[in-house]
Design a protein around this motif. Structure first.
Motif, short mmCIF file in Angstrom:
data_model
loop_
_atom_site.label_atom_id
_atom_site.label_comp_id
_atom_site.label_asym_id
_atom_site.label_seq_id
_atom_site.Cartn_x
_atom_site.Cartn_y
_atom_site.Cartn_z
N VAL A 111 0.87 -1.18 0.00
CA VAL A 111 0.00 0.00 0.00
C VAL A 111 0.90 1.23 0.00
CG1 VAL A 111 -1.90 1.20 1.16
CG2 VAL A 111 -1.65 -1.29 1.43
N VAL A 112 0.58 2.19 -0.86
CA VAL A 112 1.31 3.44 -0.94
C VAL A 112 0.31 4.52 -1.35
CG1 VAL A 112 2.01 3.14 -3.37
CG2 VAL A 112 3.43 4.53 -1.83
N HIS A 113 0.57 5.75 -0.99
CA HIS A 113 -0.39 6.79 -1.37
C HIS A 113 -0.21 7.23 -2.82
CE1 HIS A 113 -3.34 9.90 -0.91
NE2 HIS A 113 -2.47 10.83 -1.27
N GLU A 114 0.99 7.63 -3.17
CA GLU A 114 1.23 8.21 -4.49
C GLU A 114 2.04 7.27 -5.37
OE1 GLU A 114 2.21 12.44 -4.81
OE2 GLU A 114 2.07 12.52 -2.63
N THR A 115 1.67 7.20 -6.64
CA THR A 115 2.41 6.40 -7.62
C THR A 115 2.86 7.25 -8.81
OG1 THR A 115 0.38 5.76 -8.76
CG2 THR A 115 1.21 4.26 -7.04
N GLY A 116 2.58 8.54 -8.79
CA GLY A 116 2.97 9.40 -9.91
C GLY A 116 1.88 9.46 -10.98
N ALA A 117 2.26 10.00 -12.11
CA ALA A 117 1.33 10.22 -13.22
C ALA A 117 0.75 8.90 -13.74
CB ALA A 117 2.04 10.95 -14.36
N ALA A 118 -0.46 8.99 -14.29
CA ALA A 118 -1.11 7.80 -14.86
C ALA A 118 -0.29 7.21 -16.00
CB ALA A 118 -2.53 8.13 -15.32
N ALA A 119 0.29 8.06 -16.84
CA ALA A 119 1.10 7.59 -17.96
C ALA A 119 2.33 6.86 -17.42
CB ALA A 119 1.54 8.76 -18.84
N GLY A 120 2.49 5.61 -17.80
CA GLY A 120 3.63 4.81 -17.36
C GLY A 120 3.51 4.21 -15.98
N ARG A 121 2.35 4.37 -15.35
CA ARG A 121 2.16 3.90 -13.96
C ARG A 121 2.44 2.40 -13.81
NH1 ARG A 121 -2.91 5.99 -12.04
NH2 ARG A 121 -1.69 7.62 -11.03
#
Length: 158
Positions: A80-90
């Motif tokens: 579990v993590v809050h942020e994964t960055g931009a949708a592109a390339g996730r």
């Protein structure tokens, strides 16, 4: 669940979500609680709570929660993590960051997400209190059966 933002976006979680919490074996919260009181309530009501802090969580929550949580649930390796960055390339980015994980639950965007890549299932339950540009506020439930994630359901809240 993720991005509850209580009490800034809502005074409390929707009753339907509280009922799901009461019936769950494990409750996962992917950050942005905002207030310690909600964490305390969930910790008391949930049979087991797995959570992380988000970008809107202050020092009190960060002192009690990790940035990344990892657990094994009936043979399923969950992070579990809050942020994964931009949708592109996730998908590729998360597969590189979490190579030893079967399921990654994340938040931040308030946008539900359910994809699989290279054996990694990525799930974002959206937000039960702040739907942003989505048609509904949401949360997810999941079932583990036989060491695998068997069923994932997105629940819209009216």
């Amino acid at each position: 669940m993720a991005d509850t933002h209580v009490p800034k976006r809502a005074r409390d979680l929707p009753e339907r979500l509280w009922r799901a919490v009461d019936g769950a074996d494990v409750v996962v919260h992917a950050g942005d609680w905002v207030d310690v009181a909600l964490f305390d309530q969930l910790e008391q009501r949930a049979a087991r709570l797995v959570g992380v802090y988000g970008n809107n969580d202050g020092p009190a929550l960060r002192a009690r929660l990790p940035e990344v949580a990892r657990v094994e649930l009936d043979g399923v390796r969950l992070a579990v993590v809050h942020e994964t960055g931009a949708a592109a390339g996730r998908e590729a980015r998360c597969a590189r960051r979490f190579p030893d994980v079967d399921v990654l639950v994340f938040g931040h965007s308030h946008i539900p997400w359910d994809t699989t890549t290279d054996g990694l299932r990525l799930l974002n339950p959206g937000s039960p209190t702040d739907r942003r540009r989505q048609p509904y506020a949401t949360f997810m439930t999941a079932t583990i059966d036989g060491g695998r994630l068997a069923e994932v359901t997105l629940h819209p809240l009216a």
